[in-house]
Write an enzyme that holds these catalytic residues in place. Structure first.
Site, short mmCIF file in Angstrom:
data_model
loop_
_atom_site.label_atom_id
_atom_site.label_comp_id
_atom_site.label_asym_id
_atom_site.label_seq_id
_atom_site.Cartn_x
_atom_site.Cartn_y
_atom_site.Cartn_z
N GLY A 1 0.85 -1.19 0.00
CA GLY A 1 0.00 0.00 0.00
C GLY A 1 0.87 1.23 0.00
O GLY A 1 2.05 1.15 0.36
N CYS B 1 5.43 -5.94 1.61
CA CYS B 1 5.73 -4.51 1.55
C CYS B 1 5.04 -3.76 2.70
O CYS B 1 5.40 -3.95 3.85
CB CYS B 1 5.36 -3.95 0.17
N TYR B 2 4.01 -2.96 2.41
CA TYR B 2 3.29 -2.30 3.51
C TYR B 2 2.78 -3.34 4.51
O TYR B 2 2.78 -3.10 5.71
CB TYR B 2 2.11 -1.50 2.93
N HIS C 1 8.24 -7.56 -3.54
CA HIS C 1 6.94 -8.05 -4.04
C HIS C 1 7.09 -9.42 -4.72
O HIS C 1 7.46 -9.48 -5.89
CB HIS C 1 6.36 -7.04 -5.04
N GLU D 1 4.79 -11.24 -5.80
CA GLU D 1 3.70 -11.50 -6.74
C GLU D 1 3.98 -11.03 -8.17
O GLU D 1 3.27 -11.41 -9.09
CB GLU D 1 2.40 -10.85 -6.23
N VAL E 1 -15.63 -11.93 -24.55
CA VAL E 1 -15.23 -13.15 -23.82
C VAL E 1 -16.21 -13.45 -22.68
O VAL E 1 -16.68 -14.57 -22.53
CB VAL E 1 -13.81 -12.98 -23.24
N ASP E 2 -16.52 -12.43 -21.90
CA ASP E 2 -17.30 -12.69 -20.68
C ASP E 2 -18.72 -13.17 -20.99
O ASP E 2 -19.17 -14.18 -20.43
CB ASP E 2 -17.37 -11.42 -19.80
N SER F 1 -19.77 -14.52 -23.69
CA SER F 1 -19.72 -15.80 -24.41
C SER F 1 -19.52 -16.96 -23.44
O SER F 1 -20.19 -17.99 -23.53
CB SER F 1 -18.57 -15.81 -25.42
N LYS G 1 -9.99 -12.45 -15.48
CA LYS G 1 -10.14 -12.55 -16.94
C LYS G 1 -9.44 -13.78 -17.52
O LYS G 1 -10.01 -14.49 -18.34
CB LYS G 1 -9.54 -11.28 -17.58
#
Ligand code: XMP
Length: 514
Positions: free
Chosen positions: A55, A82-83, A170, A172, A227-228, A230, A370
């Site tokens: 953050g 991190c934070y 980080h 990630e 995409v969504d 469908s 997504k």
């Protein structure tokens, strides 16, 4: 049985979704909640582990986001990033101070390989993405430092007895090459994960939930071919065959073959209602040049067409109480609306009729990111042209035809756009652009073909790299692709005499031209 779950508590960092995705990539379910989530709610959720995100704030500033100190007494393993690391140190009696010199970017670090989250990794050289102006200067009691960089003595810390771990860097992000391994270690070595989350499981669970929710009633879905919507249609078709009614409004401003592809994918899966409304839309748009007016007209007309179609269905099936939407997890997290979602405006252009009598939303993709939606689409056997489809604006080619719109211009652009997209799809590329398309400008220029002078339209090509579509960099396409596209367009598309390539980033430009 419910999946094991890891809770990601958000303290305002930009990577919260990335953390949740990494956890899922390690086959563990994850959910993002605000940092202020109460202890009683956390207990109810009963996660196998908790990750505190980064953050932008300073923990020692009054009013900065904090967590309940009781979080660390629940006996649930914690990983602070991190934070999140600074918050652990501050809350448990350590000290956090401004860095003498801030660290940004990929940073070499030495790690303690005996620490369970670094297990299997060599102590040197490890790279971690650093981005901090504060750091932990005194560890809380019971903690040891488990990594250091040239300027940061506590680049990671741990209290193994209490199963609390933290990294200043980080793990990630891709710029920490072994970051996912560290997260996996936390999940499997510390939290006791069994790896019970995957897309096939999600599919099975959703099918059961949809059957329970809808029973033998009927569901209406506005299918855009994105995409969504469908994937949502395909999932519904599996869960409640014969009870899914899809309306596909073709406004005549789709790309080449798009209508036919959507038709082919869905005609035999659902009760499919394509509406060829090209003339309806084009006549409303006649003579209109202002982009916002175009958007508004298309949005309104979309609602009218949808309404007309829904009325016909009502005659056949009676009142349809359920409206399905392809809402996905980032929509849910961003709106902060975990409980009651409002009806999302279709295509971002208009919104569905306000007075329609749907009383219940069906949103089977609410839990997915997504890339997971795409994976589910592949699982359900949708063609690649749908699952890997690049974003396409709701108003379609209307915002890519500068000035007024005619059928002739739409046809010209469709042809040029199809040629360019094919060149990119088949071309050799280090990285595929995230969005790429042609624009029909309203500038005409002189050309020469054989012995004749011509005076035709200028087509602009645009290809961009982006992850969030809020900013982008133009893609450096090879001369082979650009020259190939230019030649083929000018030689084959009537009325076009020049092709230019857009080399502007966003900001200052936008991705679309209008
Ligand atoms: P801009 O042009 O704002 O585009 O940089 C960012 C992303 O949004 C898409 N876009 C739209 N999508 N309706 C949509 O559904 C619209 O009116 C619209 N305008 C832009 C654009 O294609 C890009 O992905």
């Amino acid at each position: 049985m419910a999946n094991q779950l890891v809770l990601v508590l958000d303290f305002g960092g930009q990577y919260k979704e990335l953390i949740a995705r990494r956890v899922r990539e390690c086959r563990v379910a994850s959910e993002i909640k605000p940092g202020r989530t109460s202890l009683s709610e956390i207990k109810k959720i009963s996660p196998i582990g908790i990750i505190l995100t980064g953050g932008p704030d300073s923990v020692y500033r009054d009013g900065s986001p904090r967590c309940d100190a009781g979080l660390f007494d629940l006996g649930i393993p914690v990983l602070g990033i991190c934070y999140g690391m600074q918050l652990i140190a501050y809350t448990l009696g350590g000290e956090v101070s401004p860095c003498v010199s801030s660290e940004y970017g990929r940073t070499k670090m030495t790690i303690e390989p005996a620490s369970p989250i670094f297990s299997g990794l060599a102590s040197l050289p490890q790279i971690g993405l650093m981005s901090h102006t504060d750091q932990v200067t005194k560890l809380p009691d019971g903690f040891t430092s488990t990594a250091f960089t040239q300027t940061c003595t506590n680049a990671a810390m741990a209290n193994e007895n209490r199963r609390i771990y933290a990294t200043q860097f980080h793990p990630e992000v891709e710029n920490t090459p072994n970051g996912t391994a560290m997260i996996r270690n936390f999940l499997y070595n510390v939290c006791g994960a069994v790896g019970d989350y995957d897309i096939a499981g999600y599919r099975a669970r959703m099918v059961a939930e949809l059957r329970a929710q809808v029973g033998d009633e009927h569901v209406l879905l506005g299918l855009s071919g994105g995409v969504d919507s469908s994937v949502c249609a395909a999932l519904l078709a599996e869960a409640i065959p014969g009870h899914v009614h899809c309306i596909f409004v073709d406004h005549g401003l789709m790309r080449q073959n798009e209508g036919a592809e959507i038709d082919a994918a869905f005609r035999n899966r659902v009760d499919f209602h394509p509406v060829d409304a090209e003339m309806r839309f084009l006549s409303k748009l006649e003579g209109v040049s202002d982009p916002e007016t175009k958007r508004k007209i298309i949005g309104e007309e979309f609602v009218r067409v949808f309404e007309d179609e829904a009325k016909k269905l009502k005659k056949q099936y009676g009142t349809i109480r359920f409206l399905a939407q392809g809402t996905i997890y980032p929509d849910v997290v961003e709106s902060g609306a975990n409980e009651s979602a409002t009806i999302k405006s279709h295509h971002n252009v208009g919104g569905l009729p306000k007075d329609m009598t749907f009383t219940e939303l069906v949103e089977p993709l609410r839990g997915l990111f997504k890339d997971e939606v795409r994976a589910l689409g592949r699982e359900l056997g949708l063609p690649k042209s749908l699952t890997e489809r690049q974003p396409f604006p709701g108003p379609g080619l209307a915002v890519r035809i500068i000035g007024d719109i005619t059928k002739e211009k739409a046809d010209t652009l469709r042809q040029a756009d199809a040629i360019f997209r094919e060149k990119v799809d088949k071309g050799k590329l280090k990285r595929r652009p995230d969005q790429y398309f042609a624009v029909l400008t309203d500038t005409k220029s002189v050309g020469v073909m054989g012995d004749f002078r011509t005076h035709g339209y200028t087509i602009a090509l645009r290809a961009v790299y982006t992850t969030d579509f809020m900013t982008c960099e133009y893609s450096e396409l090879s001369p082979a692709i650009l020259r190939g596209a230019s030649k083929e367009i000018v030689n084959n598309v009537r009325g076009v005499s020049r092709v230019v390539y857009d080399v502007t980033d966003k900001p200052p430009a936008t991705i679309e031209w209008e």
